[in-house]
Enzyme design. Structure first.
Site, PDB file in Angstrom:
ATOM      1  N   GLY A  31      48.683  54.953  65.691  1.00 24.54           N
ATOM      2  CA  GLY A  31      49.996  54.957  66.333  1.00 24.54           C
ATOM      3  C   GLY A  31      49.968  54.333  67.712  1.00 24.54           C
ATOM      4  CB  ALA A  32      50.155  54.540  70.875  1.00 25.38           C
ATOM      5  CG  HIS A  37      48.713  48.401  66.460  1.00 21.89           C
ATOM      6  ND1 HIS A  37      49.013  49.076  67.618  1.00 21.89           N
ATOM      7  CD2 HIS A  37      47.533  48.920  66.026  1.00 21.89           C
ATOM      8  CE1 HIS A  37      48.063  49.949  67.882  1.00 21.89           C
ATOM      9  NE2 HIS A  37      47.146  49.872  66.939  1.00 21.89           N
ATOM     10  CD  GLN A  61      38.994  57.288  65.144  1.00 20.07           C
ATOM     11  OE1 GLN A  61      39.349  57.295  63.986  1.00 20.07           O
ATOM     12  NE2 GLN A  61      39.064  56.197  65.891  1.00 20.07           N
ATOM     13  CD  GLU A 148      37.506  38.553  65.298  1.00 23.42           C
ATOM     14  OE1 GLU A 148      37.851  37.870  66.284  1.00 23.42           O
ATOM     15  OE2 GLU A 148      36.967  38.069  64.282  1.00 23.42           O
ATOM     16  CE  LYS A 149      41.382  47.159  72.258  1.00 28.70           C
ATOM     17  NZ  LYS A 149      40.336  48.066  72.759  1.00 28.70           N
ATOM     18  CD  GLN A 153      37.675  50.820  64.418  1.00 29.90           C
ATOM     19  OE1 GLN A 153      37.629  51.932  64.899  1.00 29.90           O
ATOM     20  NE2 GLN A 153      38.806  50.137  64.318  1.00 29.90           N
ATOM     21  CB  SER A 185      43.975  48.863  74.202  1.00 31.28           C
ATOM     22  OG  SER A 185      43.624  50.228  74.072  1.00 31.28           O
TER      23      SER A 185
HETATM   24  O1  PAF Z   1      41.130  51.417  65.346  1.00 33.45           O
HETATM   25  C1  PAF Z   1      41.764  52.461  65.150  1.00 33.45           C
HETATM   26  O2  PAF Z   1      42.914  52.602  65.520  1.00 33.45           O
HETATM   27  C2  PAF Z   1      41.080  53.605  64.416  1.00 33.45           C
HETATM   28  O3  PAF Z   1      39.738  53.674  64.735  1.00 33.45           O
HETATM   29  C3  PAF Z   1      41.280  53.558  62.883  1.00 33.45           C
HETATM   30  C4  PAF Z   1      40.640  52.328  62.282  1.00 33.45           C
HETATM   31  C5  PAF Z   1      42.766  53.576  62.573  1.00 33.45           C
HETATM   32  C6  PAF Z   1      40.638  54.783  62.235  1.00 33.45           C
HETATM   33  O4  PAF Z   1      41.200  55.969  62.692  1.00 33.45           O
END
Ligand code: PAF
Length: 280
Positions: A31-32, A37, A61, A148-149, A153, A185
């Site tokens: 979200g946010a 996104h 996480q 890619e930021k 991950q 971000s």
């Molecule tokens: O990058 C994110 O926003 C999170 O790490 C993800 C991939 C949605 C997993 O919760």
């Protein structure tokens, strides 16, 4: 846009569509939502029949409870942006729906989790992998889009897909930046106006580091960046690393790997900023 908060509800909707041969593009988010996104979503929308977006702040996480508590949440604003981008399905489950039982899955990502964000945020990548695997199992996307930021991950998710033979194609998407270079971000929202103005220092330093690679060794560039941060007491540098683009291991010379990036994590008024830039 259809919205589901239950796994059974979204499954009942998506699985028949998939059986009819419709392709699903998926963007996982917490979200946010911001323009970064939305760029992922537009790409996913163009390349698939159905765009599914998840909004779920994944407690697993977060190694820092304060960071979890302060993570920006604004589902009504998110819904508005999702409607604008033409999202077909929003999956917005609660914590109980995703984790009816405390999870015990432990992944081993080898060297990939031993560097940078790995030691800085213990348990973070395991939490990401657990939720992403669950989301893939629920949504069964053909393609999933990640920015890619969060380069490390992305590498972890690519490895997860290989390790678990998951039938999904991961699509990496370039970093989206503000006009002054700051990588977009959700955390940027937490910066005060004054600190927001100086935040692009992270990007500028990465750019300078990339330039210096023509005349300096990787170790010299590391020292150069650490000294630059020492001159800016508003920033607490957590790490600056120069690493290859596959296992993300530190390199000692520029010929050591086909692709090399600079990676940085620094805090500015307790807001953690991460960024990276390709050098080779
Ligand atoms: O990058 C994110 O926003 C999170 O790490 C993800 C991939 C949605 C997993 O919760």
């Amino acid at each position: 846009m259809k919205t589901f908060d239950s796994i059974s509800g979204i499954s009942r909707f998506l699985h028949p569509a998939k059986k009819q041969g419709k392709t699903i593009g998926f963007v996982a988010t917490m979200g946010a939502l911001h323009r970064g996104h939305l760029t992922l979503m537009q790409k996913a929308k163009n390349e698939n029949d159905i765009l599914v977006v998840s909004v779920f702040v994944n407690p697993l996480q977060f190694n820092n409870p304060e960071d979890l508590e302060k993570y920006p949440r604004n589902i009504e604003h998110d819904r508005m942006l999702l409607e604008e981008v033409g999202c077909d399905v929003l999956f917005n489950p609660g914590v109980k729906e995703m984790y009816p039982e405390p999870g015990s899955t432990q992944y081993d990502f080898g060297l990939l989790e031993k560097v940078m964000e790995g030691p800085s945020r213990p348990g973070h990548f395991n939490g990401v992998a657990v939720v992403v695997k669950k989301l893939f199992d629920i949504i069964r996307p053909d393609k999933a889009y990640f920015g890619e930021k969060d380069f490390q991950q992305l590498a972890i998710i690519q490895k997860l897909v290989k390790m678990e033979n998951l039938p999904v194609q991961i699509v990496p998407c370039p970093i989206v930046r503000e006009n002054d270079g700051l990588a977009m971000s959700s955390r940027n929202e937490r910066l005060t106006a004054g600190k927001r103005q100086i935040a692009p220092f992270v990007y500028q330093t990465l750019k300078e580091a990339a330039k210096k690679s023509s005349t300096m060794t990787p170790d010299e560039v590391r020292l150069f960046v650490r000294n630059r941060f020492k001159d800016e007491p508003d920033f607490q540098l957590e790490y600056f690393e120069i690493a290859d683009d596959r296992e993300l291991q530190p390199v000692s010379n520029w010929n050591e790997a086909g692709g090399i990036l600079g990676f940085v994590a620094a805090s500015l008024e307790n807001v953690r900023l991460i960024d990276n830039m390709r050098i080779i």
